[in-house]
Motif scaffolding. Structure first.
Motif, PDB file in Angstrom:
ATOM      1  N   SER A  13       0.868  -1.130  -0.099  1.00  0.00           N
ATOM      2  CA  SER A  13      -0.121  -0.142   0.121  1.00  0.00           C
ATOM      3  C   SER A  13       0.753   1.363   0.156  1.00  0.00           C
ATOM      4  O   SER A  13       1.981   1.273   0.442  1.00  0.00           O
ATOM      5  CB  SER A  13      -0.911  -0.119   1.300  1.00  0.00           C
ATOM      6  N   TYR A 112      -1.962  -1.316  -5.835  1.00  0.00           N
ATOM      7  CA  TYR A 112      -1.802  -1.247  -4.670  1.00  0.00           C
ATOM      8  C   TYR A 112      -3.079  -0.434  -3.685  1.00  0.00           C
ATOM      9  O   TYR A 112      -3.889   0.104  -4.670  1.00  0.00           O
ATOM     10  CB  TYR A 112      -0.556  -0.248  -4.236  1.00  0.00           C
ATOM     11  N   GLN A 113      -3.179  -0.724  -2.520  1.00  0.00           N
ATOM     12  CA  GLN A 113      -4.199   0.061  -1.876  1.00  0.00           C
ATOM     13  C   GLN A 113      -3.933   1.741  -1.626  1.00  0.00           C
ATOM     14  O   GLN A 113      -2.435   1.697  -1.320  1.00  0.00           O
ATOM     15  CB  GLN A 113      -4.662  -0.465  -0.585  1.00  0.00           C
ATOM     16  N   THR A 139      -8.453   4.356  -1.503  1.00  0.00           N
ATOM     17  CA  THR A 139      -9.433   3.432  -0.296  1.00  0.00           C
ATOM     18  C   THR A 139      -9.856   4.238   0.668  1.00  0.00           C
ATOM     19  O   THR A 139     -10.834   3.974   1.186  1.00  0.00           O
ATOM     20  CB  THR A 139      -8.375   2.471   0.092  1.00  0.00           C
ATOM     21  N   LEU A 164      -2.480  -3.760   6.877  1.00  0.00           N
ATOM     22  CA  LEU A 164      -1.758  -3.365   6.076  1.00  0.00           C
ATOM     23  C   LEU A 164      -0.488  -3.910   6.443  1.00  0.00           C
ATOM     24  O   LEU A 164       0.096  -3.923   7.578  1.00  0.00           O
ATOM     25  CB  LEU A 164      -1.305  -1.727   5.792  1.00  0.00           C
ATOM     26  N   PRO A 167       3.176  -0.658   4.390  1.00  0.00           N
ATOM     27  CA  PRO A 167       2.916   0.574   3.582  1.00  0.00           C
ATOM     28  C   PRO A 167       3.859   1.410   3.596  1.00  0.00           C
ATOM     29  O   PRO A 167       4.947   1.166   4.511  1.00  0.00           O
ATOM     30  CB  PRO A 167       1.886   1.081   4.568  1.00  0.00           C
TER      31      PRO A 167
END
Length: 217
Positions: A13, A112-113, A139, A164, A167
């Motif tokens: 993320s 990716y988020q 998101t 996550l 990140p």
């Protein structure tokens, strides 16, 4: 185009700062302050250069520096009025999106988020998302004005909420890097924003280079 300083695990993320990383809305922000000062009969103005130097600061520090002559309660009252004025002005005036941001977020969201985390007032990130038309790529978002907590705390909130695993935080100031370190995650510095720092894990000079790097990991 980028500098790689440490061996890091592949991210799942990306958490983006907003001002100085995705757009430049300093002129709009300054205008909101000056309009409010005028309406309140306060003999004060702030220019772009002054406000640009405060980008990325938590709101409490901004109003302490900007309005030292007022008591804390009065500062908060004026700040709240400025933010209400800003809600009107942002849809009208917007800001300047950095080159490649829209296309980059679209491409990155496929892999990716994506999140936005900023030291701004409540509601400003949502206004930015709506103005730029990027809602489908993001998101979630969280602003300092939601809980008045530092970025490291809010990074951890996103980590916990979305489970996550790895990140990265993307920002444009030394403060962003410090908060990333406290949160225990890698810091990606973009040099085109408002700050300078030598403490980062990755550095990019433009958004397309950042996009290309992460899309091809």
């Amino acid at each position: 185009m980028f500098k790689f300083t440490t061996i890091m695990q592949k991210p799942d993320s990306l958490i983006f700062d907003m001002d100085g990383t995705l757009w430049d809305a300093v002129d709009t922000y300054a205008h909101s302050w000056n309009v409010m000062f005028e309406e309140l009969g306060i003999d004060k103005t702030i220019n772009r250069e002054q406000l640009a130097g405060m980008v990325g600061w938590e709101g409490k520090k901004v109003i302490e520096v900007m309005m030292p002559e007022f008591e804390p309660e009065k500062r908060l009252e004026i700040y709240a009025q400025v933010n209400e004025k800003r809600k009107i002005l942002i849809p009208q005036m917007g800001g300047i999106l950095y080159d490649g941001v829209i296309e980059g977020l679209e491409a990155l969201a496929e892999k990716y988020q994506l999140f936005i985390l900023s030291n701004c007032a409540k509601g400003v990130i949502r206004q930015f998302i709506d103005w730029s038309g990027i809602d489908q790529h993001i998101t979630d978002e969280i602003a300092y004005g939601i809980n008045y907590m530092p970025k490291n705390h809010n990074i951890k909130l996103l980590v916990d909420k979305y489970d996550l695993k790895n990140p990265y935080y993307v920002g444009d100031t030394a403060g962003d890097g410090e908060q990333s370190r406290i949160a225990g995650i890698p810091y990606v510095f973009v040099s085109y924003g408002f700050g300078e720092t030598d403490d980062y894990d990755l550095k990019f000079d433009d958004f397309p280079s950042l996009t290309n790097y992460f899309v091809n990991l």
